[in-house]
Design a protein around this motif. Structure first.
Motif, short mmCIF file in Angstrom:
data_model
loop_
_atom_site.label_atom_id
_atom_site.label_comp_id
_atom_site.label_asym_id
_atom_site.label_seq_id
_atom_site.Cartn_x
_atom_site.Cartn_y
_atom_site.Cartn_z
N LEU A 118 0.89 -1.15 0.01
CA LEU A 118 -0.08 0.07 0.10
C LEU A 118 0.73 1.28 -0.04
CD1 LEU A 118 -2.86 1.12 0.10
CD2 LEU A 118 -2.53 0.93 2.59
N ARG A 119 1.04 1.80 -1.15
CA ARG A 119 1.91 2.88 -1.38
C ARG A 119 1.12 4.38 -1.04
NH1 ARG A 119 4.05 1.09 -7.14
NH2 ARG A 119 6.09 0.11 -6.37
N GLY A 120 1.63 5.19 0.09
CA GLY A 120 1.47 6.56 0.51
C GLY A 120 1.80 6.59 1.63
N VAL A 121 1.38 7.77 2.38
CA VAL A 121 1.84 8.44 3.68
C VAL A 121 0.64 8.60 4.40
CG1 VAL A 121 3.33 10.43 4.62
CG2 VAL A 121 3.84 9.58 2.36
N LEU A 122 0.89 8.00 5.59
CA LEU A 122 -0.12 8.25 6.44
C LEU A 122 -0.14 9.56 7.43
CD1 LEU A 122 -2.66 6.54 7.38
CD2 LEU A 122 -1.40 5.47 9.44
N LEU A 123 -1.17 10.28 7.27
CA LEU A 123 -1.61 11.62 7.91
C LEU A 123 -2.21 11.85 9.00
CD1 LEU A 123 -1.57 13.84 4.59
CD2 LEU A 123 0.55 13.16 5.78
N HIS A 124 -2.18 12.61 9.86
CA HIS A 124 -3.23 12.81 11.06
C HIS A 124 -3.35 14.14 11.12
CE1 HIS A 124 -2.07 8.85 12.09
NE2 HIS A 124 -1.00 8.95 12.14
N LYS A 125 -4.71 14.49 10.86
CA LYS A 125 -5.22 15.96 10.56
C LYS A 125 -6.42 16.12 11.61
CE LYS A 125 -4.36 16.38 5.64
NZ LYS A 125 -5.05 16.86 4.44
N GLU A 126 -6.41 17.55 12.14
CA GLU A 126 -7.49 17.96 12.52
C GLU A 126 -8.48 18.91 11.94
OE1 GLU A 126 -5.81 19.92 16.29
OE2 GLU A 126 -6.33 18.11 17.44
N ARG A 127 -9.73 18.60 11.99
CA ARG A 127 -10.62 19.30 11.18
C ARG A 127 -11.69 20.24 11.76
NH1 ARG A 127 -10.15 17.05 5.62
NH2 ARG A 127 -7.93 17.77 5.54
N ARG A 128 -12.09 21.17 10.79
CA ARG A 128 -13.31 22.08 11.08
C ARG A 128 -14.55 21.39 10.51
NH1 ARG A 128 -9.58 26.44 11.19
NH2 ARG A 128 -10.07 27.61 13.10
N CYS A 129 -15.78 21.50 11.10
CA CYS A 129 -16.86 20.97 10.45
C CYS A 129 -17.79 22.08 9.93
CB CYS A 129 -17.63 20.13 11.23
SG CYS A 129 -18.52 21.33 12.77
N SER A 130 -18.71 21.75 9.21
CA SER A 130 -19.72 22.86 8.42
C SER A 130 -20.83 23.46 9.44
CB SER A 130 -20.18 22.14 7.42
OG SER A 130 -20.86 21.07 7.87
N SER A 131 -20.69 23.09 10.79
CA SER A 131 -21.77 23.47 11.75
C SER A 131 -21.22 24.88 12.06
CB SER A 131 -21.88 22.42 12.77
OG SER A 131 -22.77 23.16 13.78
N ASP A 132 -22.06 25.89 11.99
CA ASP A 132 -21.57 27.27 12.32
C ASP A 132 -21.46 27.47 13.98
OD1 ASP A 132 -21.63 28.56 10.00
OD2 ASP A 132 -23.70 29.15 9.92
N GLY A 133 -22.23 26.71 14.85
CA GLY A 133 -22.15 27.19 16.13
C GLY A 133 -21.14 26.10 16.67
N CYS A 134 -20.47 25.17 16.16
CA CYS A 134 -19.64 24.16 16.66
C CYS A 134 -18.36 24.61 17.48
CB CYS A 134 -19.19 23.07 15.76
SG CYS A 134 -18.26 21.87 16.44
N HIS A 135 -17.94 24.13 18.50
CA HIS A 135 -16.78 24.60 19.01
C HIS A 135 -15.66 24.60 18.15
CE1 HIS A 135 -15.36 20.19 19.29
NE2 HIS A 135 -16.62 19.92 19.61
N CYS A 136 -15.39 23.95 17.21
CA CYS A 136 -14.35 23.90 16.27
C CYS A 136 -14.15 25.36 15.62
CB CYS A 136 -14.53 22.71 15.26
SG CYS A 136 -15.72 22.97 14.03
#
Ligand SMILES: [Zn+2]
Length: 114
Positions: free
Chosen positions: A32-50
């Protein structure tokens, strides 16, 4: 081993070294060729803590390069360990294949490629 060092080995030593490298290659079915990444994300919800900087995740993604472009694929937690093992095994195998190719190049130079 660098090519300059390979040039100091006999044909028999090169072949023995190549055999050891081949023996160290792990199951190609797990490639399996590739590089494993770990990312934090924002969601699409306006009121969310993110929206205040507390991002979701981290989530895992596999960055792959294919057909001249790169993209990332989400890796579900249930298969993350397997994905990581595949990626690491593939990287090790590719290093081994590179070294085998260097040995074969040296054998070619000596007209000893069978
Ligand atoms: Zn959110």
């Amino acid at each position: 081993m660098r090519e300059v060092e390979l040039s100091e080995l006999s044909v028999a030593q090169l072949r023995a070294r190549r055999r050891r490298l081949v023996g160290a290659v792990s199951d190609p079915e797990r490639t399996l060729r590739g590089v494993l990444l770990h990312k934090e994300r924002r969601c699409s919800s306006d009121g969310c803590h993110c929206r205040r900087g507390e991002l979701h995740g981290p989530y895992s993604y596999l960055a792959i390069y294919a057909g001249g472009r790169s993209r990332t694929i989400y890796v579900p937690a249930a298969v993350e360990a397997a994905c990581e093992a595949h990626v690491e095994g593939t990287q090790r195998n590719e290093e081994l294949l590179l070294e085998i190719s260097q040995i074969n190049l040296e054998l070619l130079r000596r007209r000893a490629l069978e």
